[in-house]
Design a protein around this motif. Structure first.
Motif, PDB file in Angstrom:
ATOM      1  N   ALA A  93       0.845  -1.200   0.000  1.00 64.91           N
ATOM      2  CA  ALA A  93       0.000   0.000   0.000  1.00 64.91           C
ATOM      3  C   ALA A  93       0.881   1.251   0.000  1.00 64.91           C
ATOM      4  O   ALA A  93       2.056   1.197   0.379  1.00 64.91           O
ATOM      5  N   LEU A  94       0.321   2.359  -0.421  1.00 66.18           N
ATOM      6  CA  LEU A  94       1.026   3.634  -0.460  1.00 66.18           C
ATOM      7  C   LEU A  94       0.207   4.651   0.321  1.00 66.18           C
ATOM      8  O   LEU A  94      -0.952   4.903   0.002  1.00 66.18           O
ATOM      9  N   LYS A  95       0.794   5.212   1.375  1.00 63.99           N
ATOM     10  CA  LYS A  95       0.122   6.233   2.189  1.00 63.99           C
ATOM     11  C   LYS A  95       0.916   7.525   2.079  1.00 63.99           C
ATOM     12  O   LYS A  95       2.135   7.524   2.288  1.00 63.99           O
ATOM     13  N   TYR A  96       0.227   8.622   1.749  1.00 62.85           N
ATOM     14  CA  TYR A  96       0.908   9.894   1.564  1.00 62.85           C
ATOM     15  C   TYR A  96       0.019  11.063   1.965  1.00 62.85           C
ATOM     16  O   TYR A  96      -1.201  10.964   2.009  1.00 62.85           O
ATOM     17  N   ILE A  97       0.673  12.164   2.266  1.00 63.12           N
ATOM     18  CA  ILE A  97      -0.009  13.428   2.523  1.00 63.12           C
ATOM     19  C   ILE A  97       0.179  14.304   1.303  1.00 63.12           C
ATOM     20  O   ILE A  97       1.271  14.345   0.715  1.00 63.12           O
ATOM     21  N   CYS A  98      -0.868  15.007   0.906  1.00 60.33           N
ATOM     22  CA  CYS A  98      -0.794  15.984  -0.171  1.00 60.33           C
ATOM     23  C   CYS A  98      -1.164  17.347   0.409  1.00 60.33           C
ATOM     24  O   CYS A  98      -2.226  17.515   1.003  1.00 60.33           O
ATOM     25  N   ILE A  99      -0.265  18.326   0.232  1.00 63.52           N
ATOM     26  CA  ILE A  99      -0.492  19.698   0.683  1.00 63.52           C
ATOM     27  C   ILE A  99      -0.604  20.553  -0.573  1.00 63.52           C
ATOM     28  O   ILE A  99       0.302  20.566  -1.398  1.00 63.52           O
ATOM     29  N   GLN A 100      -1.712  21.255  -0.699  1.00 58.45           N
ATOM     30  CA  GLN A 100      -1.976  22.067  -1.887  1.00 58.45           C
ATOM     31  C   GLN A 100      -2.087  23.529  -1.461  1.00 58.45           C
ATOM     32  O   GLN A 100      -2.863  23.862  -0.577  1.00 58.45           O
ATOM     33  N   VAL A 101      -1.267  24.386  -2.089  1.00 60.10           N
ATOM     34  CA  VAL A 101      -1.267  25.818  -1.781  1.00 60.10           C
ATOM     35  C   VAL A 101      -1.137  26.623  -3.073  1.00 60.10           C
ATOM     36  O   VAL A 101      -0.597  26.131  -4.072  1.00 60.10           O
ATOM     37  N   LYS A 102      -1.610  27.849  -3.034  1.00 62.06           N
ATOM     38  CA  LYS A 102      -1.513  28.715  -4.210  1.00 62.06           C
ATOM     39  C   LYS A 102      -0.051  29.045  -4.479  1.00 62.06           C
ATOM     40  O   LYS A 102       0.665  29.529  -3.604  1.00 62.06           O
ATOM     41  N   VAL A 103       0.390  28.789  -5.691  1.00 63.18           N
ATOM     42  CA  VAL A 103       1.778  29.037  -6.062  1.00 63.18           C
ATOM     43  C   VAL A 103       2.099  30.528  -5.887  1.00 63.18           C
ATOM     44  O   VAL A 103       1.285  31.398  -6.189  1.00 63.18           O
ATOM     45  N   GLY A 104       3.261  30.817  -5.311  1.00 57.23           N
ATOM     46  CA  GLY A 104       3.712  32.199  -5.131  1.00 57.23           C
ATOM     47  C   GLY A 104       3.061  32.939  -3.972  1.00 57.23           C
ATOM     48  O   GLY A 104       3.281  34.145  -3.824  1.00 57.23           O
ATOM     49  N   SER A 105       2.289  32.257  -3.137  1.00 61.73           N
ATOM     50  CA  SER A 105       1.563  32.954  -2.072  1.00 61.73           C
ATOM     51  C   SER A 105       2.333  33.072  -0.761  1.00 61.73           C
ATOM     52  O   SER A 105       1.906  33.795   0.136  1.00 61.73           O
ATOM     53  N   LEU A 106       3.462  32.412  -0.625  1.00 57.99           N
ATOM     54  CA  LEU A 106       4.216  32.443   0.625  1.00 57.99           C
ATOM     55  C   LEU A 106       4.981  33.756   0.732  1.00 57.99           C
ATOM     56  O   LEU A 106       5.934  34.003   0.006  1.00 57.99           O
ATOM     57  N   GLU A 107       4.525  34.624   1.607  1.00 62.58           N
ATOM     58  CA  GLU A 107       5.154  35.938   1.768  1.00 62.58           C
ATOM     59  C   GLU A 107       6.168  35.961   2.897  1.00 62.58           C
ATOM     60  O   GLU A 107       7.075  36.778   2.893  1.00 62.58           O
ATOM     61  N   GLY A 108       5.996  35.126   3.877  1.00 53.83           N
ATOM     62  CA  GLY A 108       6.918  35.058   4.992  1.00 53.83           C
ATOM     63  C   GLY A 108       6.831  33.676   5.597  1.00 53.83           C
ATOM     64  O   GLY A 108       5.841  32.978   5.435  1.00 53.83           O
ATOM     65  N   TYR A 109       7.859  33.261   6.287  1.00 55.12           N
ATOM     66  CA  TYR A 109       7.859  31.951   6.904  1.00 55.12           C
ATOM     67  C   TYR A 109       8.817  31.937   8.082  1.00 55.12           C
ATOM     68  O   TYR A 109       9.662  32.834   8.227  1.00 55.12           O
ATOM     69  N   THR A 110       8.683  30.962   8.930  1.00 52.56           N
ATOM     70  CA  THR A 110       9.489  30.771  10.126  1.00 52.56           C
ATOM     71  C   THR A 110       9.635  32.101  10.859  1.00 52.56           C
ATOM     72  O   THR A 110       8.662  32.714  11.236  1.00 52.56           O
TER      73      THR A 110
END
Length: 116
Positions: A93-110
């Motif tokens: 079996a294959l178990k995975y997480i998929c995270i979907q976000v708008k491309v280019g939307s990350l303005e800041g992090y950490t």
């Protein structure tokens, strides 16, 4: 009013966390394909990139016609227009997480987004 939500999800073929957590900035799903099974369609997106994390098992990701072996611990990032489909190996079996976000939307992090 509290500033968090916590849920416990059961083992299902697909769990969409945007529904159960009320997410407003990302689509996150937990997916399990039984041995020999596949996502039943090829797809791409208009404006969202996807990040995949393989949690258990092994299989193949077919991306733009290229077959890529995936297994526990692998991470993939796909551009919106990449045509994709996932397959579990015949014996695992294959178990995975998929995270979907708008491309280019990350303005800041950490720390650039933190208030300390």
């Amino acid at each position: 009013m509290k500033n968090f939500d916590k849920v416990n999800v059961k083992q299902e073929a697909r769990i969409e966390l945007h529904d159960v957590l009320g997410l407003t900035g990302a689509e996150i799903s937990i997916n399990t394909l039984p041995a020999g099974a596949s996502v039943p369609f090829v797809h791409s997106h208009k404006q969202n990139e996807e990040i995949y994390a393989v949690l258990e098992g092994k299989g193949t990701a077919e991306i733009d016609g290229e077959k890529i072996e995936v297994s526990n611990g692998d991470w993939l990032r796909l551009s919106p227009n990449a045509k994709r489909q996932f397959f579990a190996s015949p014996d695992t079996a294959l178990k995975y997480i998929c995270i979907q976000v708008k491309v280019g939307s990350l303005e800041g992090y950490t720390m650039s987004d933190a208030i300390v």
